[in-house]
Design an enzyme around this catalytic site. Structure first.
Site, PDB file in Angstrom:
ATOM      1  N   LYS A 192     -23.831 -21.796  -4.458  1.00 46.08           N
ATOM      2  CA  LYS A 192     -22.431 -21.709  -4.015  1.00 46.08           C
ATOM      3  C   LYS A 192     -22.052 -22.902  -3.144  1.00 46.08           C
ATOM      4  O   LYS A 192     -21.003 -23.527  -3.340  1.00 46.08           O
ATOM      5  CB  LYS A 192     -22.241 -20.396  -3.255  1.00 46.08           C
ATOM      6  CG  LYS A 192     -20.833 -20.145  -2.728  1.00 46.08           C
ATOM      7  CD  LYS A 192     -20.669 -20.480  -1.236  1.00 46.08           C
ATOM      8  CE  LYS A 192     -21.539 -19.651  -0.343  1.00 46.08           C
ATOM      9  NZ  LYS A 192     -21.268 -19.914   1.098  1.00 46.08           N
ATOM     10  N   THR A 197     -19.518 -20.240   5.937  1.00 47.08           N
ATOM     11  CA  THR A 197     -19.455 -21.455   5.139  1.00 47.08           C
ATOM     12  C   THR A 197     -18.491 -21.193   3.987  1.00 47.08           C
ATOM     13  O   THR A 197     -18.806 -20.435   3.077  1.00 47.08           O
ATOM     14  CB  THR A 197     -20.841 -21.819   4.594  1.00 47.08           C
ATOM     15  OG1 THR A 197     -21.751 -21.974   5.683  1.00 47.08           O
ATOM     16  CG2 THR A 197     -20.789 -23.108   3.789  1.00 47.08           C
ATOM     17  N   LYS A 200     -20.363 -28.797   7.329  1.00 45.02           N
ATOM     18  CA  LYS A 200     -21.407 -27.823   6.969  1.00 45.02           C
ATOM     19  C   LYS A 200     -21.817 -27.985   5.507  1.00 45.02           C
ATOM     20  O   LYS A 200     -23.007 -27.927   5.175  1.00 45.02           O
ATOM     21  CB  LYS A 200     -20.906 -26.401   7.213  1.00 45.02           C
ATOM     22  CG  LYS A 200     -21.877 -25.299   6.780  1.00 45.02           C
ATOM     23  CD  LYS A 200     -23.219 -25.393   7.509  1.00 45.02           C
ATOM     24  CE  LYS A 200     -24.289 -24.441   6.942  1.00 45.02           C
ATOM     25  NZ  LYS A 200     -23.938 -23.039   7.029  1.00 45.02           N
TER      26      LYS A 200
END
Length: 291
Positions: free
Chosen positions: A238, A93, A169
């Site tokens: 994040k 990711t 994602k």
């Protein structure tokens, strides 16, 4: 088919193990040696460095974040080591900006490139039942399908630009974080009036929100089971930040993501970064004086 696999964290180790068990020839590398040794015991080969993948047809990488991807794949020479025509499947990711940069670099080097982050926790990876979010040229996706068939239950294709898969994602993880946040606030509301947060979440996840994500995270919140972390809270922060960056790049306002970023920071400030990201629910409970 000779496969290289870089990144043997909890997810990557499970995925690489499944490829070895399926009969693929797999060469692996990881910064720590324990998972490499475990894979070698299953029949994999050990790479000497990230730049030791010139003999593979397909390189799969499963790394934690942008900085690690940049260091291992670019700075340490993993991509540069690949022969012309090889395929790299990036299952991490990563940010939209890095995804676009990697795509350009692969094109310049004559390499195939697919963005293919996944949905699923470690137990799902171990079972080979991940949902793979893929984007790339059709011929490359076809080449990758035998690997995807081992790693996942289904491959969802979202376009020819690899970065499109990464945006999907980030959007999916934003939805998961939102589910954790709302369940945390709602259970705190019930507890604040003397009710059982556990009973509330049991009802909720078996009625109006009887879905895998709600069941999984609702159960973790109900039992305050935040260790061991299937997905660290720091990584959740994040991903919310990356979603906000992608939103800004596309001129897409994401006001709830901004609020959640601050809630993640609250949890981080209280030392919860290494806990499962379901621990985001503790922020609402703490503010309500319930923990």
């Amino acid at each position: 088919m000779n496969i290289g696999f870089i990144g043997l964290g909890t997810m990557g180790k499970a995925m690489a193990s499944n490829l070895v068990k399926a009969g693929f020839s797999v060469k692996v590398w990881n910064r720590s040696q324990a998972p490499v040794e475990a894979l070698v015991a299953l029949g994999a080969k050990s790479a000497q460095s990230p730049a030791d993948f010139g003999d593979v047809e397909v390189l799969v990488s499963m790394l934690a974040d942008d900085a690690t991807v940049q260091q291992v794949l670019v700075d340490d020479g993993a991509i540069a080591s690949l022969k012309t025509g090889a395929l790299h499947i990036n299952m991490a990711t990563v940010s939209l900006k890095l995804a676009q940069s990697l795509d350009a670099q692969h094109q310049q080097q004559g390499l195939g490139y697919i963005g293919a982050p996944v949905l699923g926790r470690v137990d799902v990876a171990e079972a080979g039942k991940l949902n793979i979010l893929a984007a790339g040229k059709a011929a490359l996706l076809e080449k990758a399908e035998p690997l995807f068939a081992v790693l996942g239950a289904k491959t969802w294709v979202f376009g020819e630009s690899p970065a499109q898969a990464n945006v999907v994602k980030l959007a999916a993880n934003f939805c998961l974080a939102s589910a954790i946040e709302t369940m945390g606030e709602a259970s705190a509301l019930v507890r604040g009036h003397g009710g059982s947060g556990q009973a509330f979440l049991d009802m909720l996840t078996n009625t109006v929100f009887a879905a895998p994500a709600y069941k999984t995270y609702g159960n973790l919140i109900a039992h305050e089971q935040y260790q061991p972390a299937g997905f660290k809270l720091s990584l959740g922060l994040k991903d919310v930040r990356l979603a906000l960056e992608a939103g800004e790049a596309g001129k897409v306002p994401m006001p709830f993501a901004s609020t959640m970023k601050d809630n993640f920071l609250d949890a981080m400030a209280h030392g919860d970064g290494e806990l499962d990201w379901a621990a985001l629910a503790t922020v609402a409970a703490r503010r309500a004086g319930l923990s």
